[in-house]
Design an enzyme around this catalytic site. Sequence first.
Site, mmCIF file in Angstrom:
data_model
loop_
_atom_site.group_PDB
_atom_site.id
_atom_site.type_symbol
_atom_site.label_atom_id
_atom_site.label_comp_id
_atom_site.label_asym_id
_atom_site.label_seq_id
_atom_site.Cartn_x
_atom_site.Cartn_y
_atom_site.Cartn_z
ATOM 1 N N TYR A 142 0.818 -1.203 0.000
ATOM 2 C CA TYR A 142 0.000 0.000 0.000
ATOM 3 C C TYR A 142 0.860 1.265 0.000
ATOM 4 O O TYR A 142 0.416 2.322 -0.463
ATOM 5 C CB TYR A 142 -0.933 0.024 1.226
ATOM 6 C CG TYR A 142 -1.998 -1.042 1.216
ATOM 7 C CD1 TYR A 142 -2.203 -1.854 0.109
ATOM 8 C CD2 TYR A 142 -2.792 -1.256 2.327
ATOM 9 C CE1 TYR A 142 -3.180 -2.836 0.101
ATOM 10 C CE2 TYR A 142 -3.776 -2.235 2.335
ATOM 11 C CZ TYR A 142 -3.969 -3.018 1.217
ATOM 12 O OH TYR A 142 -4.935 -3.995 1.219
ATOM 13 N N LYS A 189 3.890 -15.085 4.233
ATOM 14 C CA LYS A 189 4.058 -15.942 3.053
ATOM 15 C C LYS A 189 5.555 -16.134 2.834
ATOM 16 O O LYS A 189 6.106 -15.882 1.764
ATOM 17 C CB LYS A 189 3.383 -15.307 1.834
ATOM 18 C CG LYS A 189 3.251 -16.244 0.622
ATOM 19 C CD LYS A 189 2.387 -17.458 0.889
ATOM 20 C CE LYS A 189 2.231 -18.295 -0.385
ATOM 21 N NZ LYS A 189 1.569 -19.585 -0.130
ATOM 22 N N ASP A 221 -2.339 -18.424 3.074
ATOM 23 C CA ASP A 221 -3.374 -19.245 2.460
ATOM 24 C C ASP A 221 -3.961 -20.236 3.460
ATOM 25 O O ASP A 221 -5.182 -20.451 3.506
ATOM 26 C CB ASP A 221 -2.852 -19.964 1.208
ATOM 27 C CG ASP A 221 -1.414 -20.449 1.333
ATOM 28 O OD1 ASP A 221 -0.813 -20.283 2.417
ATOM 29 O OD2 ASP A 221 -0.888 -20.995 0.347
ATOM 30 N N ASP A 245 -5.622 -6.865 5.849
ATOM 31 C CA ASP A 245 -6.799 -6.266 5.235
ATOM 32 C C ASP A 245 -7.766 -7.352 4.782
ATOM 33 O O ASP A 245 -8.981 -7.297 5.030
ATOM 34 C CB ASP A 245 -6.349 -5.413 4.048
ATOM 35 C CG ASP A 245 -7.444 -4.486 3.538
ATOM 36 O OD1 ASP A 245 -8.556 -4.499 4.091
ATOM 37 O OD2 ASP A 245 -7.183 -3.743 2.574
ATOM 38 N N ASP A 249 -11.474 -8.741 6.859
ATOM 39 C CA ASP A 249 -12.757 -8.680 6.157
ATOM 40 C C ASP A 249 -13.379 -10.075 6.076
ATOM 41 O O ASP A 249 -14.600 -10.231 6.196
ATOM 42 C CB ASP A 249 -12.580 -8.098 4.753
ATOM 43 C CG ASP A 249 -12.456 -6.578 4.774
ATOM 44 O OD1 ASP A 249 -12.548 -6.006 5.872
ATOM 45 O OD2 ASP A 249 -12.265 -5.981 3.707
#
Length: 356
Positions: A142, A189, A221, A245, A249
């Site tokens: 970001y 990751k 994952d 993020d 959600d």
Amino acid sequence: MKKHILVIPGDGIGPEVTTWGKAVLETIGQKFGHEFTFDEALMGHAGIEATGNPLPDETLAKAKSSDAILFGAIGHIKYDNDPSAKVRPEQGLLKIRKELGLYANLRPIMLFDELLDASSLKPEILKGTDILFFRELTGDVYFGEKKRSEDRNTASDLMIYSRYEVERIAIKAYEAARVRGKRLCSVDKANVLEASRLWREVVQEIAKQYPDVETEHMFIDNAAMQLVKNPKKFDVVLTANLFGDILTDEASQIAGSMGMLASASIGDGTGFFEPIHGSAHDIAGQDKANPLASILSVALMLEISFGLKEEAKLITSAIDKALKEGYRTGDIADANTDKTKILGTKAMGQKVLEYL
């Protein structure tokens, strides 16, 4: 206690829900003898329309001089349908996080038993879930360098982290884990990404300072799958900006709706408190928005920024009473809900005030 709070209603349903967050603060002030003063400011699409800037200079100045910020929502469909727009509402949110040094986003996934049936997950899987996410907020893709080729056919976003950025949020997460269930899961990751390898290396170093906290490392994952398979597996979850993020959600489905999730963005100064549900322009101005996430954000503000745990607990209890009595907004109602108890934004906000 005297505190000055900046209210930034923002876009879409933001003004509708922050109205009730502010009203709850005023009621708490009256009940406990605290003096809360308020100011308002523009940000996002509202800021662009008024000044051409998603974070007007006046708003930033007010933010820096406040004791806490209650924010509504950011975004507008106008920009969603125009990827080429140079000025966008979300730029204001990213900038204020950077300017205020808000590097840690806390998102508690608190499940009210009355809403077990509001989720698409089975109640027996959900019951007892209590997760606190620590999402790093000022690094990652970001904020990394962004490029587009001259022919506009190739694009890149730099995923970047520095050691100190990982250290400071890891410490906050471990401190929280120490007073909760003494379990921390760090999500990355590291099997593919170099930035994640640094992340894991730093978290492993910080973990040595907290031998009383059980540390687990999990790939993103797998974490996404485990979150819906066995959410009770998690206590404190620590992760980077992008992964956090997405995971938080996803976790909104545990609570039954995004309209039930509050968040706190903190650093070493002024805290920023907001619901996670976004601007929801499709229902803006229709008295349909769920104000409970904004009200829960106020509870977070009182506890985290001001240390007012009793006051925060009273707010949560008032919401719990409203839910126990069967009151729902449309997003958390189900087929068994008494239709006469499905309330709009204003009526649900008023109901919480009554129980306070």
